[in-house]
Design a protein around this motif. Structure first.
Motif, PDB file in Angstrom:
ATOM      1  N   THR A 126      -6.664  -0.686  -9.379  1.00 33.49           N
ATOM      2  CA  THR A 126      -7.880  -1.272  -8.793  1.00 33.49           C
ATOM      3  C   THR A 126      -8.660  -2.068  -9.849  1.00 33.49           C
ATOM      4  OG1 THR A 126      -8.014   0.554  -7.227  1.00 33.49           O
ATOM      5  CG2 THR A 126     -10.025  -0.726  -7.551  1.00 33.49           C
ATOM      6  N   ARG A 127      -8.680  -1.572 -11.084  1.00 33.31           N
ATOM      7  CA  ARG A 127      -9.397  -2.285 -12.153  1.00 33.31           C
ATOM      8  C   ARG A 127      -8.636  -3.520 -12.630  1.00 33.31           C
ATOM      9  NH1 ARG A 127     -10.393   3.135 -14.143  1.00 33.31           N
ATOM     10  NH2 ARG A 127      -8.657   2.901 -15.593  1.00 33.31           N
ATOM     11  N   LYS A 178      -3.691   5.194  -2.191  1.00 35.35           N
ATOM     12  CA  LYS A 178      -4.584   6.299  -1.847  1.00 35.35           C
ATOM     13  C   LYS A 178      -3.907   7.573  -2.357  1.00 35.35           C
ATOM     14  CE  LYS A 178      -7.613   3.960   0.716  1.00 35.35           C
ATOM     15  NZ  LYS A 178      -9.015   3.786   0.288  1.00 35.35           N
ATOM     16  N   ALA A 186      -6.668   4.029  -9.890  1.00 33.14           N
ATOM     17  CA  ALA A 186      -7.898   3.426 -10.434  1.00 33.14           C
ATOM     18  C   ALA A 186      -7.561   2.296 -11.404  1.00 33.14           C
ATOM     19  CB  ALA A 186      -8.732   4.501 -11.127  1.00 33.14           C
ATOM     20  N   SER A 219       0.850  -1.205   0.000  1.00 32.10           N
ATOM     21  CA  SER A 219       0.000   0.000   0.000  1.00 32.10           C
ATOM     22  C   SER A 219       0.881   1.248   0.000  1.00 32.10           C
ATOM     23  CB  SER A 219      -0.897   0.053   1.246  1.00 32.10           C
ATOM     24  OG  SER A 219      -1.751  -1.061   1.319  1.00 32.10           O
ATOM     25  N   ASP A 243      -8.713  10.515  -2.736  1.00 31.80           N
ATOM     26  CA  ASP A 243      -9.061   9.708  -1.561  1.00 31.80           C
ATOM     27  C   ASP A 243      -8.906  10.495  -0.274  1.00 31.80           C
ATOM     28  OD1 ASP A 243      -9.390   7.104  -2.915  1.00 31.80           O
ATOM     29  OD2 ASP A 243      -7.258   7.366  -3.377  1.00 31.80           O
ATOM     30  N   ARG A 286      -1.902  -1.068  -3.499  1.00 30.73           N
ATOM     31  CA  ARG A 286      -3.123  -0.285  -3.278  1.00 30.73           C
ATOM     32  C   ARG A 286      -2.656   1.152  -3.053  1.00 30.73           C
ATOM     33  NH1 ARG A 286      -6.621  -4.564  -2.186  1.00 30.73           N
ATOM     34  NH2 ARG A 286      -5.493  -6.359  -1.372  1.00 30.73           N
TER      35      ARG A 286
END
Ligand SMILES: [Zn+2]
Length: 413
Positions: A131-132, A141, A128, A112, A191, A139
């Motif tokens: 994430t897709r 933010k 994004a 992360s 975020d 991950r």
């Protein structure tokens, strides 16, 4: 058909809670989440599970997080070269390069990241895409663009006055300006919100912690972000500006070199996360002032903040402030090979090795609001097998060939 199961057995498990390691432990994963953690004897070997046996002496621990990175920047160490890169690259080019940096950081055990400002807000798009499932990476933010007063820390002069840039940052003025600024980043997909409440290093000789945003501006940005359920991260230096940042609502304070008892108390009372970014300041001393293009005043500031940050860290630790691990990678620090060194520096600054690991795992993920950072049933199976014992030798966390990384139960190869 039920989700696939994975069982990892290891000689030593560090679960991220700060508890002593569990010996001869196992973690059972179903799909992307942890189902059970315990002794191998108690967990057994459930039918149909893929079994991974860590090498003898290895440690299984949560994936790490770095909560202060700039994936849009390359880590180039000279200020003029840094500015040239910024002027030469298009926003898509910056985003494509950042994808590589994100992947390199993931492979070094960081599952992360928190991205603390990018021109054009492009790291929002990278996050994004990850994430897709289009792009491999941790991950992320992202805050989009940081908010700064006109002429402030992120809106500095220095370009020829014929040069006009678009969207490098987002200058705002007045409480309404900061509300609008926060809303713009939120609309873009941020975020969290990044503000710059203390002035930049060495902008005004001797006034290293001058307050740039007014109390009302800080409060407006924080109120707006909180109304959307988001945290506010603040670039700070110290003194009254840091105190004002904490009491007016910022959730995380970055750098925060110069503190006193009143500030440490405020952090503890408000539950503010403290991100000391030790590595970037130490990194400055790997180069001469000439090599990095630091002015004499900037060099004085760097030396003073180097001294002050250790005192602040010690006071924060004693007061029970939530201490996080964030490097400022991208700014003088390359992405991937050096992020682990923040953990080493936390130990150098007085945390136990276990406390430093907790900072980089559980506390960092608490800040991020990501369901990971501990090995605990129900959480995301973001984990590392480390060939060795980081409690004995923290440097093992920086050796890529000693790390096997799992994100959401899937091995990263
Ligand atoms: Zn930064």
């Amino acid at each position: 058909m039920s989700a696939t199961r994975l069982l990892i057995e290891a000689d030593r498990i560090i679960d991220g809670s700060g508890a002593p390691p569990l010996h001869h432990g196992a973690v059972l994963v179903e799909g992307e989440r942890i189902l059970a953690v315990g002794r191998q004897a108690d967990i057994g070997r459930p039918d149909g599970a893929r079994i991974v046996t860590a090498p003898p002496g290895a440690t299984l621990m949560p994936g790490m997080a770095d909560v202060h990175v700039h994936l849009a920047y390359s880590g180039i160490t000279n200020k003029r070269a840094f500015r040239a890169e910024l002027a030469e690259l298009s926003f898509p080019a910056i985003a494509l390069r950042a994808a590589r940096y994100a992947r390199d950081t993931l492979h070094m055990g960081f599952t992360s990241l928190r991205d603390m400002h990018a021109p054009g807000g492009v790291i929002i798009d990278l996050a994004a895409s990850i994430t897709r499932g289009e792009t491999e990476g941790p991950r992320i933010k992202a805050c989009g663009r940081g908010l700064s007063v006109t002429g402030g820390h992120m809106d500095q002069p220095g370009w020829g006055d014929h040069a006009e840039f678009r969207d490098l940052t987002q200058p705002c003025d007045g409480p309404d300006g900061f509300r609008t600024g926060a809303r713009r980043e939120i609309k873009r997909g941020a975020d969290f919100i990044k503000i710059n409440s203390s002035c930049s290093a060495a902008r005004i000789p001797g006034r290293w912690d001058r307050q740039e945003m007014t109390d009302a501006e800080i409060r407006a940005a924080c109120d707006e972000a909180h109304a959307w359920g988001m945290k506010v991260a603040a670039h700070t230096s110290g003194g009254d500006s840091l105190h004002a940042t904490i009491v007016n609502g910022a959730d995380t304070v970055e750098h925060a070199h110069f503190t006193d008892e009143r500030i440490i108390e405020a952090m503890a009372k408000h539950g503010t996360f403290y991100v000391p970014t030790l590595l970037v300041n130490e990194r400055n001393f790997d180069f001469t002032p000439e090599e990095q293009g630091a002015s004499p005043e900037a060099w004085r500031w760097l030396n003073a903040s180097r001294k002050a940050k250790w005192r602040t860290l010690e006071a924060a630790r004693k007061a029970g402030v939530k201490i996080c691990a964030g490097t400022d990678a991208g700014y003088m620090i390359p992405h991937g090979p050096m992020n682990w060194r923040e953990i080493q520096l936390l130990v150098q600054g007085g945390l136990s090795t276990m406390q430093a690991i907790v900072a980089a795992t559980a506390t960092n993920h608490e800040l991020l609001g990501i369901d990971a950072g501990r090995l605990q049933p129900g959480l995301l199976a973001d984990m590392l097998i480390v060939a060795g014992d980081p409690l004995e030798d923290i440097a093992v966390l920086g050796m890529r060939d000693r790390l096997t990384v799992f994100k959401g139960g899937a091995e990263i190869t």
